[in-house]
Design a protein around this motif. Structure first.
Motif, mmCIF file in Angstrom:
data_model
loop_
_atom_site.group_PDB
_atom_site.id
_atom_site.type_symbol
_atom_site.label_atom_id
_atom_site.label_comp_id
_atom_site.label_asym_id
_atom_site.label_seq_id
_atom_site.Cartn_x
_atom_site.Cartn_y
_atom_site.Cartn_z
ATOM 1 N N VAL A 1 -15.725 92.591 1.649
ATOM 2 C CA VAL A 1 -15.754 92.786 0.206
ATOM 3 C C VAL A 1 -17.193 93.049 -0.228
ATOM 4 N N ALA A 2 -17.326 93.894 -1.254
ATOM 5 C CA ALA A 2 -18.636 94.241 -1.817
ATOM 6 C C ALA A 2 -18.495 94.339 -3.330
ATOM 7 N N MET A 3 -19.617 94.461 -4.022
ATOM 8 C CA MET A 3 -19.600 94.588 -5.478
ATOM 9 C C MET A 3 -20.108 95.970 -5.873
ATOM 10 N N TYR A 4 -19.313 96.668 -6.666
ATOM 11 C CA TYR A 4 -19.735 97.980 -7.142
ATOM 12 C C TYR A 4 -20.830 97.808 -8.186
ATOM 13 N N VAL A 5 -21.890 98.623 -8.104
ATOM 14 C CA VAL A 5 -22.994 98.523 -9.057
ATOM 15 C C VAL A 5 -23.253 99.837 -9.775
ATOM 16 N N GLY A 6 -22.370 100.814 -9.589
ATOM 17 C CA GLY A 6 -22.559 102.110 -10.227
ATOM 18 C C GLY A 6 -23.264 103.093 -9.314
ATOM 19 N N ASN A 7 -23.292 104.342 -9.737
ATOM 20 C CA ASN A 7 -23.993 105.392 -8.994
ATOM 21 C C ASN A 7 -23.458 105.538 -7.571
ATOM 22 N N GLY A 8 -22.150 105.217 -7.380
ATOM 23 C CA GLY A 8 -21.527 105.367 -6.062
ATOM 24 C C GLY A 8 -21.997 104.363 -5.036
ATOM 25 N N GLN A 9 -22.560 103.235 -5.472
ATOM 26 C CA GLN A 9 -23.104 102.255 -4.540
ATOM 27 C C GLN A 9 -22.540 100.860 -4.763
ATOM 28 N N VAL A 10 -22.615 100.055 -3.709
ATOM 29 C CA VAL A 10 -22.212 98.656 -3.761
ATOM 30 C C VAL A 10 -23.359 97.787 -3.252
ATOM 31 N N ILE A 11 -23.312 96.502 -3.610
ATOM 32 C CA ILE A 11 -24.163 95.482 -2.994
ATOM 33 C C ILE A 11 -23.253 94.596 -2.165
ATOM 34 N N HIS A 12 -23.685 94.281 -0.956
ATOM 35 C CA HIS A 12 -22.866 93.405 -0.105
ATOM 36 C C HIS A 12 -23.731 92.754 0.974
ATOM 37 N N ALA A 13 -23.129 91.746 1.634
ATOM 38 C CA ALA A 13 -23.719 91.148 2.827
ATOM 39 C C ALA A 13 -23.036 91.813 4.010
ATOM 40 N N PRO A 14 -23.718 92.710 4.718
ATOM 41 C CA PRO A 14 -23.032 93.589 5.669
ATOM 42 C C PRO A 14 -22.461 92.904 6.904
ATOM 43 N N TYR A 15 -23.318 92.252 7.688
ATOM 44 C CA TYR A 15 -22.902 91.676 8.964
ATOM 45 C C TYR A 15 -24.071 90.866 9.508
ATOM 46 N N PRO A 16 -23.841 90.005 10.498
ATOM 47 C CA PRO A 16 -24.941 89.199 11.038
ATOM 48 C C PRO A 16 -26.117 90.063 11.489
ATOM 49 N N GLY A 17 -27.291 89.667 11.089
ATOM 50 C CA GLY A 17 -28.495 90.408 11.443
ATOM 51 C C GLY A 17 -28.935 91.385 10.386
ATOM 52 N N ALA A 18 -28.088 91.612 9.375
ATOM 53 C CA ALA A 18 -28.429 92.554 8.300
ATOM 54 C C ALA A 18 -28.546 91.784 6.992
ATOM 55 N N PRO A 19 -29.504 92.147 6.141
ATOM 56 C CA PRO A 19 -29.670 91.447 4.863
ATOM 57 C C PRO A 19 -28.708 91.966 3.807
ATOM 58 N N VAL A 20 -28.586 91.233 2.731
ATOM 59 C CA VAL A 20 -27.853 91.718 1.561
ATOM 60 C C VAL A 20 -28.528 92.991 1.090
ATOM 61 N N ARG A 21 -27.753 94.047 0.832
ATOM 62 C CA ARG A 21 -28.362 95.338 0.527
ATOM 63 C C ARG A 21 -27.374 96.254 -0.190
ATOM 64 N N TYR A 22 -27.889 97.404 -0.595
ATOM 65 C CA TYR A 22 -27.060 98.463 -1.169
ATOM 66 C C TYR A 22 -26.461 99.307 -0.048
ATOM 67 N N ASP A 23 -25.259 99.820 -0.281
ATOM 68 C CA ASP A 23 -24.620 100.809 0.587
ATOM 69 C C ASP A 23 -23.769 101.728 -0.260
ATOM 70 N N ARG A 24 -23.345 102.812 0.360
ATOM 71 C CA ARG A 24 -22.435 103.736 -0.326
ATOM 72 C C ARG A 24 -21.072 103.076 -0.480
ATOM 73 N N VAL A 25 -20.406 103.343 -1.586
ATOM 74 C CA VAL A 25 -19.110 102.729 -1.838
ATOM 75 C C VAL A 25 -18.087 103.134 -0.773
ATOM 76 N N GLY A 26 -18.252 104.340 -0.208
ATOM 77 C CA GLY A 26 -17.294 104.811 0.790
ATOM 78 C C GLY A 26 -17.700 104.522 2.215
ATOM 79 N N MET A 27 -18.487 103.477 2.441
ATOM 80 C CA MET A 27 -18.988 103.186 3.790
ATOM 81 C C MET A 27 -17.874 102.824 4.764
ATOM 82 N N MET A 28 -16.754 102.316 4.261
ATOM 83 C CA MET A 28 -15.598 101.936 5.075
ATOM 84 C C MET A 28 -14.336 102.296 4.294
ATOM 85 N N PRO A 29 -13.196 102.301 4.961
ATOM 86 C CA PRO A 29 -11.931 102.576 4.234
ATOM 87 C C PRO A 29 -11.706 101.522 3.151
#
Length: 340
Positions: free
Chosen positions: A305-333
């Protein structure tokens, strides 16, 4: 405490825990079958994606077990409080009945017909005797009811403690799967490190954002649909750069659903703990109508799960070893978009 209620039987949790464990067992078996040595670059990227997905599923299963443990502990505590109050009532009734019995004994404890014969006021005696019979019958009935209630509460306490013990065993099993996945994630990091720099960069672009995404992109013209959604977005942005931590919901580290729960808690909204539950925590909207603060769940099982922040992007905690960050909303199905 309010009216009496039975605790939920442990079988419901056991089914949920069993399902989670079966999923995790299948995932672990599949992962163990995967070779850890060098592989073609395409296979390496696929394996890393699979490892990340397994890690997220394990985390959400662990979160669910942990949440259920807290619920059961509270139920056990409530049951014990009810038992204590009932015990006080039983003790009080016993004292009352003992006093009545003592009074009868001190009055001579004689045969009722003789007591009536020697009474100075037979009519008064009959009135008192009838009243005493009514009191005894009433108090005896109360004692029977309370004894029955005590037996029921003792059974509930036993069932609750049994459920808690079963839950703890399940949590330990989930934690064991977690350790297995963590080892696989270490393998994934080694696999990524073995790729040429260009391949690693291509993987980041194809599946996740690059480290440059820790900057603050413009939110465009989109506005949050409510003050609480805006507050949640602000909280999520304040967590940028903090680490992904198994089972954590802040403030120093997060998993994916933990970040959503923490962010909305800062806005005064209590979200459920897991990504699957968060998917149903509000109104579903189409992606074309997504607004800042909406929750985006991914994959058919809503394991991320991620949070939409506009401009086609989300904020989320991706996976172990990666920090909380922005990603594209369509990064996964995408599974769903939920407006809280």
């Amino acid at each position: 405490m309010g009216s009496h209620r039975r605790l939920a039987p442990s079988s419901g949790f056991n089914r949920g825990a069993g399902t989670a464990l079966c999923v995790l067992s299948a995932a672990a078996a599949g992962l163990c079958a995967a070779p850890a040595d060098a592989a073609p670059h395409t296979d390496t990227r696929t394996e890393v994606d699979r490892l990340y997905a397994a890690a997220e599923k394990a985390t959400e299963a662990y979160n669910k077990a942990d949440e259920r443990a807290g619920e059961l502990r509270r139920e056990v505590s409530d049951t014990q409080d009810r038992i204590a109050r009932q015990q006080e009532r039983v003790n009080s009734l016993r004292d009352t009945l003992g006093s009545l019995a003592g009074a009868q004994y001190r009055s001579g404890g004689m045969d009722p017909s003789l007591a009536l014969l020697f009474s100075d006021d037979p009519a008064d005696y009959l009135d008192k005797a009838a009243a005493l019979d009514r009191i005894n019958a009433r108090e005896a009935g109360r004692l029977r009811d309370l004894t029955s209630a005590m037996r029921e509460l003792d059974q509930e306490r036993s069932e609750a403690l049994g459920s808690l013990a079963e839950l703890d065993r399940s949590r330990k099993a989930v934690a064991a799967h977690k350790r297995t996945v963590e080892r696989k994630l270490a393998t994934a990091r080694r696999l990524l490190a073995s790729l040429p720099h260009a391949e690693r960069a291509a993987y980041d672009r194809a599946s996740r954002s690059t480290r440059d995404s820790l900057g603050f992109p413009s939110l465009g013209g989109a506005a949050a649909p409510s003050a609480r959604a805006a507050a949640a977005v602000a909280a999520a942005r304040s967590a940028l750069g903090r680490p992904y931590v198994w089972g954590a919901n802040g403030p120093s580290g997060f998993d994916c659903s933990g970040l959503m729960q923490w962010s909305y808690a800062r806005a005064g909204v209590a979200l459920p703990r897991t990504s699957q539950e968060q998917r149903s925590a509000g109104q579903h909207v189409p992606l074309s109508q997504a607004r800042p603060g909406d929750l985006i769940t991914y994959r058919a099982d809503a394991s991320h799960v991620a949070m939409y922040v506009g401009n086609g992007q989300v904020i989320h905690a991706p996976y172990p070893g990666a920090p909380v960050r922005y990603d594209r909303v369509g990064m996964m199905p995408i599974s769903s978009i939920t407006r809280v």
